[in-house]
Structure formats: structure tokens, C-alpha cells
Design an enzyme around this catalytic site. Structure first.
Site, PDB file in Angstrom:
ATOM      1  N   CYS A  41       0.854  -1.279   0.288  1.00  0.00           N
ATOM      2  CA  CYS A  41       0.227   0.317   0.506  1.00  0.00           C
ATOM      3  C   CYS A  41       0.790   1.162   0.064  1.00  0.00           C
ATOM      4  O   CYS A  41       0.610   1.872  -0.387  1.00  0.00           O
ATOM      5  CB  CYS A  41      -0.941  -0.042   1.633  1.00  0.00           C
ATOM      6  SG  CYS A  41      -1.734   1.614   1.187  1.00  0.00           S
ATOM      7  N   CYS A  46      -1.247   1.765  -3.061  1.00  0.00           N
ATOM      8  CA  CYS A  46      -2.501   2.834  -2.592  1.00  0.00           C
ATOM      9  C   CYS A  46      -1.988   4.571  -3.073  1.00  0.00           C
ATOM     10  O   CYS A  46      -2.912   5.201  -3.461  1.00  0.00           O
ATOM     11  CB  CYS A  46      -2.681   2.433  -0.791  1.00  0.00           C
ATOM     12  SG  CYS A  46      -3.509   0.485  -1.141  1.00  0.00           S
ATOM     13  N   LYS A  49      -0.597   5.490  -6.190  1.00  0.00           N
ATOM     14  CA  LYS A  49      -1.640   5.812  -6.901  1.00  0.00           C
ATOM     15  C   LYS A  49      -1.960   6.429  -6.752  1.00  0.00           C
ATOM     16  O   LYS A  49      -2.286   7.318  -7.982  1.00  0.00           O
ATOM     17  CB  LYS A  49      -1.666   4.003  -7.021  1.00  0.00           C
ATOM     18  CG  LYS A  49      -3.151   3.847  -7.794  1.00  0.00           C
ATOM     19  CD  LYS A  49      -4.495   4.756  -7.524  1.00  0.00           C
ATOM     20  CE  LYS A  49      -5.117   3.918  -5.945  1.00  0.00           C
ATOM     21  NZ  LYS A  49      -5.269   2.537  -5.663  1.00  0.00           N
ATOM     22  N   TYR A 176      -9.446  -3.126 -10.885  1.00  0.00           N
ATOM     23  CA  TYR A 176      -8.688  -1.693 -10.273  1.00  0.00           C
ATOM     24  C   TYR A 176      -7.610  -2.153 -11.290  1.00  0.00           C
ATOM     25  O   TYR A 176      -7.780  -0.171 -10.956  1.00  0.00           O
ATOM     26  CB  TYR A 176      -8.535  -2.253  -8.757  1.00  0.00           C
ATOM     27  CG  TYR A 176      -9.666  -2.486  -7.886  1.00  0.00           C
ATOM     28  CD1 TYR A 176     -10.152  -1.683  -7.061  1.00  0.00           C
ATOM     29  CD2 TYR A 176     -10.528  -3.620  -7.675  1.00  0.00           C
ATOM     30  CE1 TYR A 176     -11.051  -1.999  -6.232  1.00  0.00           C
ATOM     31  CE2 TYR A 176     -11.308  -4.400  -6.566  1.00  0.00           C
ATOM     32  CZ  TYR A 176     -11.977  -2.975  -6.325  1.00  0.00           C
ATOM     33  OH  TYR A 176     -12.766  -3.215  -5.038  1.00  0.00           O
ATOM     34  N   GLU A 180      -7.625   1.952 -12.927  1.00  0.00           N
ATOM     35  CA  GLU A 180      -6.580   3.495 -12.654  1.00  0.00           C
ATOM     36  C   GLU A 180      -5.665   3.570 -13.408  1.00  0.00           C
ATOM     37  O   GLU A 180      -5.482   4.844 -13.422  1.00  0.00           O
ATOM     38  CB  GLU A 180      -6.679   2.617 -10.908  1.00  0.00           C
ATOM     39  CG  GLU A 180      -7.481   2.398 -10.412  1.00  0.00           C
ATOM     40  CD  GLU A 180      -7.367   1.932  -8.672  1.00  0.00           C
ATOM     41  OE1 GLU A 180      -6.738   1.895  -8.464  1.00  0.00           O
ATOM     42  OE2 GLU A 180      -8.220   2.271  -7.469  1.00  0.00           O
ATOM     43  N   HIS A 435     -26.773  22.216  -0.327  1.00  0.00           N
ATOM     44  CA  HIS A 435     -26.935  22.206  -1.672  1.00  0.00           C
ATOM     45  C   HIS A 435     -25.955  23.683  -2.002  1.00  0.00           C
ATOM     46  O   HIS A 435     -26.006  24.761  -1.277  1.00  0.00           O
ATOM     47  CB  HIS A 435     -28.016  23.418  -1.626  1.00  0.00           C
ATOM     48  CG  HIS A 435     -28.502  23.811  -3.328  1.00  0.00           C
ATOM     49  ND1 HIS A 435     -28.181  22.661  -4.872  1.00  0.00           N
ATOM     50  CD2 HIS A 435     -28.410  24.866  -3.679  1.00  0.00           C
ATOM     51  CE1 HIS A 435     -28.491  23.107  -5.524  1.00  0.00           C
ATOM     52  NE2 HIS A 435     -28.824  25.402  -4.841  1.00  0.00           N
ATOM     53  N   GLU A 440     -26.003  15.772  -2.590  1.00  0.00           N
ATOM     54  CA  GLU A 440     -27.353  16.408  -2.079  1.00  0.00           C
ATOM     55  C   GLU A 440     -28.294  15.102  -2.937  1.00  0.00           C
ATOM     56  O   GLU A 440     -29.205  14.985  -2.641  1.00  0.00           O
ATOM     57  CB  GLU A 440     -27.280  17.712  -2.559  1.00  0.00           C
ATOM     58  CG  GLU A 440     -27.483  17.777  -4.251  1.00  0.00           C
ATOM     59  CD  GLU A 440     -28.138  19.615  -4.104  1.00  0.00           C
ATOM     60  OE1 GLU A 440     -28.626  19.837  -3.227  1.00  0.00           O
ATOM     61  OE2 GLU A 440     -27.013  20.342  -4.766  1.00  0.00           O
TER      62      GLU A 440
END
Ligand code: NDP
Length: 446
Positions: A41, A46, A49, A176, A180, A435, A440
Site C-alpha cells: 500500500c 494505494c 497510485k 482495479y 486506474e 446545496h 445532495e
């Protein structure tokens, strides 16, 4: 008395967490690491990346800036600058991980360790040490298919250190890593072709979202070859590569990235010799307490191939340490683990997909919002987001949320709390919208 209460093999996410927590409970702990502290990682997964994803997205932001009044005269991307800055950040994090171990008085041994017996470990130097418990947290590595010329391809291990940016890149896989890096290289200006063995990308993700990603990726210029396989790879006289294909025309390219899954790191660890049982994919088989078939040997993280995600490995390591050394037994709950693909735009999801819900539940209600984010409208970017709520018709519980669009992972993490808490659609409806935001939409679907 043993040399250690706990010996951990592998200083990645799971191993470091287990070591630190066990030590904080008063255990005498050592960790052996043959490569760099931090594991996949931090070192080659991760973290670097995500930094590349950030770097890549500037390509779109700089383009869109004009409609927001910014005059960006000339833009030029320098791969070496980003690569080296990312590498420096990885060095810093590696230092921080090492520091955490020493602060917690965990002994770090920079050597390969293998299992010599159920309660002892042999180090590469030949030294043998004993421990009451051994934790295997050796992670996984990229799988490279066995085909002629495979050595000319790279994997996610090498991609962060590329000497230069390839003008053209072929990416094998539809999961994945493939999606990516297809996004990353495409934003940097490389010509990207993604090759998948079937016509299903990102298996397990919501079908409509996957289709949306393909549609947007095609618009951005990424090429796809479905139902295709590599038969061989040849280096050409000019240094380029020729991929001989089954199912599509051969592909001339400058780089090939294999992203076709990851295999548990179990080779040569001495597991079989002491009787640790492995599964069909080579993973270490464990029970809910992360205990292997040998009572003193445990395993956490990717090497067990439960869910190959960092936060899951960290929880497994933490639960193991609390349970075995802290007198506070607990097990990891694998239900509703949120997940995201950092493609351009990203996808994120938690809970059941529409397909899973329809196959499992009686009545299912689906609410979708298909919209063009305000920022994209002004920028003239014809890229729509798609949000989906999957609701159990019998209980009104929101059993799944799936999204594709800017910042989807950031929004989904917060929304995952609601799914984990089994909140109802009526609770979403009762919540006032914030908003203007994209998030939302989650409380406005009717
Ligand atoms: P994935 O499992 O995501 O995808 C593998 C892809 O390769 C699939 O499309 C699969 O096809 C295909 N494939 C598998 N075997 C072969 C083969 N023999 N020949 C050709 N194609 C093949 O793997 P990745 O390597 O992308 O990533 C590994 C794991 O790491 C992920 O599963 C994930 O858990 C983790 N990860 C998580 C990230 C995140 O959280 N954002 C980022 C990167 C990795 P098929 O669908 O047909 O099996």
C-alpha cells in the site's frame, strides 16, 4: 522462555498494525521485512497510485480552467518531476512507519524470514529465533501469465519507477489496477489500450456504473479490446513491443502493463513443511480469528485473500493483536466494506449491487440519479455522474449505494456509515440536502 511473544513476517499494513498493537499490550514483538517497511500500500500501491491519480487529473482541470476564466498559456507534463516527488513522499512515509515500530519498541529485522517450526523462524543470516506465536503478513504480488516474452512487460511494481512516459501503453486486465492506470496514463497523454479476457470489466461492481465508466473512458480516448488474450510479446529492433494477440489484431506499443490479479506471497516460507494448509489460489487458510491450521501460526491481509484491501488487512491485524495479546477478543466484520476504483472519474460502492439484491431479496427498489455535475456543465465537459440506491422493499433499508462521478470515494465513505447502520430510505428522505453539492443527490432521489 521464547525469544519473542510474537514474530511477524512482513511489515506491510496488516503486519505493522498487529505488531504495534501487540507491543502496546505488553508483548515482546519482532517484525522481519525483506524489502521496505510499509508494504504494498505505502511503497508500490494505494499511496503512490493515489498521488499519480491527483497528478493526472490536472490534465482535465487545466483544460477546464479556461471556462472558469483562467488563461493557462501552455501546459507541459514532466513525468520525472511527479515520479521523483511521489518517490520522496513514499520515502517519508516509510520512515514514519519505521518510527512507529520503534516508538512501540517493536524490533525491526531487515531480513527475509521463513518458518522453521510452529514456534521458530529462520532469518536469512542463518540465525534462528523462537516465538510463542508467528504472524504471516507477507501480502501478495502481481500475477504474470506464463507466455513467451512476458519478461518484456511490467507490473504495478515497476510502473512507479518508469524511466520515461510511454507514448503508447497496452494494459492487460479489467480490474482495479487496469482501470486506474488506464485513466492515469491517458490523462498524461499516453495512448492507452486496455485488453480484457472477457467483456466484463470490474466484476462485482454495479453493471450500470461499469457501462458508464467504459462509455466515459471511450470518450476520453481509451481503446478497449474485449474477449482477447496475449499469446506472446516480442521486442522490436526499435525498442518497441509487439503483442501477438488471440481475439483481436496484434498490438504495437511501447509498454505493456499486466494487471491481471495478485497472488498470495507464500513461496519458500516453509508453510507446507510445518503443516499450514493453503487454499486453491495459494492463499493461507484461516479461521475467523486469523488462525491457520497450525495453532501457533496466524495470518492476516492479502496472503489470506479474504478481501484484498488495506483497511481490511489493518483490521485483521488489529483484531488478532487485541484477541491474542490484549485479552479483548473480537473478529472482523466483512459486511458492507466500502470500495472504490480511482479511475477517471472514480467509482465507489458499498453493500449489495442491484443484481445481488435482486438475487437475494424479495422486493427491491432502485433509485437512481443520472446528472451532469455543475462543474462539468460550465466546463462544457459532457460527462455524467450516476448514483444508485438499492433498497430492500420489505424493510425500506438502504442495502447498497453505488456511484460514479467526481469525488465518489470521498462521498461514499460518509454514506457507507448509513448503509452499515441499516438506515432506511425514509431516513435519507428526511435529511435536508446540502446545496449545491453532488452528494445532495443521495437525499433527493424519489
Ligand atoms: P482484479 O482482481 O481487480 O482484476 C483482475 C483482472 O484480470 C480481471 O479483469 C480478471 O478478469 C483479469 N484476469 C485474471 N486472471 C487473468 C488471466 N489469467 N488472464 C487474463 N486476465 C485475467 O486485480 P488487480 O490486479 O487489478 O488488483 C488486485 C487486487 O488489489 C484487487 O482485487 C483489489 O482487491 C486490490 N486493489 C484495490 C485497489 C483499490 O482499492 N482502489 C486498487 C488496486 C488494487 P475476470 O474478471 O474475468 O476474472
Amino acid at each position: 522462555m521464547s525469544d519473542y511473544d510474537l514474530f511477524v513476517i512482513g511489515a506491510g499494513s496488516g503486519g505493522v498494525r498487529a505488531a504495534r498493537i501487540a507491543a502496546s499490550h505488553g508483548a515482546r514483538v519482532a517484525v522481519a521485512e525483506e524489502f521496505r517497511v510499509g508494504g504494498t500500500c505505502v511503497i508500490r500501491g494505494c499511496v503512490p497510485k493515489k498521488l499519480l491519480v491527483y497528478g493526472a487529473h490536472f490534465a482535465e482541470d487545466l483544460n477546464d480552467a479556461a471556462m472558469f476564466g483562467w488563461d493557462v498559456p501552455e501546459k507541459r507534463f514532466d513525468w520525472a518531476v511527479l515520479r521523483d516527488n511521489v518517490a520522496a513522499e513514499v520515502d517519508r512515509l516509510e520512515g514514519a512507519y519505521g518510527q512507529t515500530l520503534s516508538t512501540h519498541k517493536v524490533e525491526l529485522i531487515h531480513e527475509r524470514a521463513t518458518i522453521a517450526s510452529p514456534t521458530s523462524v529462520r532469518l536469512a543470516s542463518g540465525r534462528e529465533v523462537s516465538a510463542d506465536k508467528i504472524l504471516v503478513a507477507t501480502g501478495a504480488r502481481p500475477f504474470v501469465p506464463d507466455l513467451p516474452g512476458a519478461e518484456h512487460a511490467i507490473t504495478s511494481n515497476e510502473v512507479f519507477g518508469l524511466e520515461s512516459l510511454p507514448r503508447r501503453i497496452v494494459i492487460a486486465g479489467g480490474g482495479y489496477i487496469a482501470n486506474e492506470f488506464a485513466g492515469i496514463f491517458n490523462e498524461f497523454g499516453s495512448k492507452v489500450t486496455l485488453v480484457n479476457r472477457t467483456d466484463v470489466l470490474l466484476r462485482g461492481y454495479d453493471e450500470q456504473l461499469r457501462d458508464r465508466l467504459v462509455q466515459i473512458s471511450l470518450t476520453k480516448g481509451i481503446d478497449f479490446r474485449f474477449n482477447s488474450q496475449f499469446s506472446s510479446i516480442e521486442r522490436q529492433a526499435d525498442g518497441s513491443l509487439l503483442a501477438k494477440m488471440d481475439g483481436c489484431d496484434d498490438l504495437a506499443t511501447d509498454a505493456i502493463l499486466f494487471a491481471v490479479g495478485r497472488k498470495p506471497n507464500v513461496d519458500g516460507l516453509g508453510l507446507a513443511e510445518v503443516g499450514v494448509a493453503l487454499g486453491e489460489r495459494g492463499e493461507i487458510k484461516v479461521d475467523t480469528q486469523s488462525r491457520t491450521s497450525v495453532p501457533s501460526i496466524f495470518a492476516v491481509g492479502d496472503v489470506t485473500d479474504r478481501i484484498q484491501l488495506t483497511p481490511v488487512a489493518i483490521r485483521e491485524g488489529h483484531a488478532f493483536a487485541d484477541s491474542e495479546f490484549g485479552g479483548k477478543p473480537w473478529t472482523v466484520d466483512y459486511d458492507c466494506v466500502p470500495h472504490a476504483v480511482f479511475s477517471h472519474p472514480p467509482l465507489a460502492g458499498v453493500g449489495m449491487t442491484e443484481g445481488q439484491a435482486r438475487n437475494t431479496l424479495g422486493e427491491v427498489k432502485i433509485f437512481t440519479s443520472d446528472f451532469r455535475p455543475m462543474k462539468n456543465v460550465l466546463a462544457g465537459r459532457n460527462e455524467r455522474s450516476l448514483y444508485k440506491l438499492v433498497v430492500d422493499g420489505a424493510t425500506d433499508e438502504v442495502v447498497g449505494i453505488h456511484m460514479i462521478g467526481p469525488d465518489a470515494p470521498e462521498i461514499l465513505q460518509a454514506a457507507a456509515v448509513a448503509v452499515k447502520a441499516r438506515l432506511k430510505k425514509a431516513d435519507f428522505d428526511r435529511t435536508v440536502a446540502l446545496h449545491p453539492s453532488m452528494a445532495e443527490e443521495l437525499v433527493l432521489m424519489r
